[in-house]
Design an enzyme around this catalytic site. Structure first.
Site, short mmCIF file in Angstrom:
data_model
loop_
_atom_site.label_atom_id
_atom_site.label_comp_id
_atom_site.label_asym_id
_atom_site.label_seq_id
_atom_site.Cartn_x
_atom_site.Cartn_y
_atom_site.Cartn_z
CE LYS A 134 -11.55 -31.12 7.07
NZ LYS A 134 -10.86 -29.96 6.48
N GLY A 147 -7.18 -31.19 7.54
CA GLY A 147 -6.16 -30.17 7.33
C GLY A 147 -6.66 -29.10 6.38
CB ALA A 150 -12.75 -29.39 -2.93
CE LYS A 198 -12.55 -27.13 9.31
NZ LYS A 198 -13.04 -26.72 7.97
CB THR A 210 -12.21 -22.78 7.95
OG1 THR A 210 -11.53 -24.00 7.66
CG2 THR A 210 -13.68 -22.97 7.68
CG ASN A 232 -18.49 -23.91 7.87
OD1 ASN A 232 -19.54 -24.30 8.37
ND2 ASN A 232 -17.67 -24.74 7.24
CB VAL A 262 -23.29 -29.68 3.88
CG1 VAL A 262 -23.53 -29.60 5.39
CG2 VAL A 262 -24.41 -30.49 3.21
#
Length: 339
Positions: A111, A142, A146, A197, A254, A262, A285
């Site tokens: 992403k 989506g 994980a 996003k 998110t 993030n 990351v």
């Protein structure tokens, strides 16, 4: 290879998400080779059956095969799954392109938007491999942490591919009773949602870290979605995509989930930490940091206003005080909501 039965899959990238998806596919009965960049991670999986660095709480299926070379990962495979960070995606793909199985679909689960070219990951692939047809490329996106997928907690995602039949083949490849997969032909929209996003999630983390409250978070999510959709539609995406799993679904997750990398960046910025220090201390990351710069350039290129993204950029790259950034968002010229 179009239309052939998928039985063997090469997964490129052994971070948390790549390892999770590889393990899910092995448990479904597919032969899976997982390309691992880091020797330490390779040894962990090979010797202990656990990716201690990126997915430490999950015991991996004994038939998951970690490999170190692209020929091992890709030889004879029916599908290729790319799960490497966006800033190394092009370099990795250029290294492996000569080993790609002819005609095999290529699914990206990365992403991000490339900083230098402003390309999505499928566009990067086509720039490196000009003969690759759009119908061969797909994107998995989506709301899906994980860790929760690895724990078999109910999750719904979407597969985007211009070729509807190809999308359905990939849909059935990934589907399990806890991992529900939908299809769409809006590849551009799904890729943009997945990338943009993350920027809004940084803003949500800052707001939460400064105790701005639930009202502020709801406003950021809603208006963040509005600017993502404006940019996406200007680039040819389907407006309905932004109300779906890759859009609203992933944005909500998110911006609110404690597992969000993030959002965590935003929380740490609110604590007064320096961006360089934050990034250096993360094993994985946070794509939104680099994507923010790409988004600003895309907005300028398409003539689309991105007020929240612009303030995130100022905070990340120009050391603007987050409280001042919020004030500047709130005191912009008043306007109609649906403009």
């Amino acid at each position: 290879m179009e239309g052939t039965q998928i039985s063997s899959i090469g997964v490129i990238g052994a971070g948390a998400w790549g390892t999770t998806l590889a393990n899910l596919l092995v448990e479904k009965g597919y032969r899976v080779s997982l390309w691992v960049r880091e020797e330490e991670v390779f040894n962990q999986i090979k010797e202990k059956g656990i990716n201690e660095t990126f997915l430490p709480e999950t015991r991996l299926h004994p038939q998951l095969e970690p490999v170190r070379t692209f020929p091992e990962a890709l030889r004879g495979k029916d599908l290729v799954l790319m799960v490497v960070p966006s800033h190394v995606f092009r370099d990795v793909f250029m290294e492996l392109k000569s080993h790609l199985p002819k005609g095999a679909p290529i699914v990206t689960a990365t992403k991000g938007i490339e900083n230098e070219t402003l390309m999505t990951m499928s566009q990067v692939i086509r720039s490196v491999l000009p003969a690759c047809s759009e119908g061969r490329l797909a994107c998995l996106a989506g709301p899906s942490f994980a860790k929760e997928v690895s724990m078999k907690r109910p999750t719904a995602v979407t597969i985007a591919c211009k070729d509807v039949k190809q999308a359905e083949r990939i849909q059935h490849t990934f589907y399990t009773e806890f991992f529900r997969v939908y299809t769409t032909n809006d590849l551009m929209g799904v890729e943009l949602c997945g990338a943009l996003k993350n920027v809004i999630a940084i803003a949500a983390g800052v707001a939460d870290g400064l105790s701005f409250g639930h009202n502020a978070r709801a406003a950021l999510i809603t208006r963040g979605l509005a600017e993502i959709a404006r940019l996406g539609v200007s680039m040819g995406a389907n407006p309905l995509t932004f109300a779906g799993l890759a859009g609203l679904g992933d944005l909500v997750l998110t911006c609110t989930g404690d597992l969000s990398r993030n959002r965590t960046v935003g929380l740490k910025i609110a604590q007064g930490m320096d961006l360089e220090e934050i990034v250096a201390g993360m094993k994985t990351v946070a794509e939104g940091v680099k994507t923010c710069a790409s988004a600003i350039q895309l907005g300028e290129k398409m003539g689309v206003e991105l007020p929240i993204t612009s303030q995130v950029y100022e905070v990340l790259y120009r050391s603007k005080d987050p409280r001042e950034a919020l004030r500047d968002v709130m005191t912009r010229d008043l306007k109609a909501e649906l403009d």
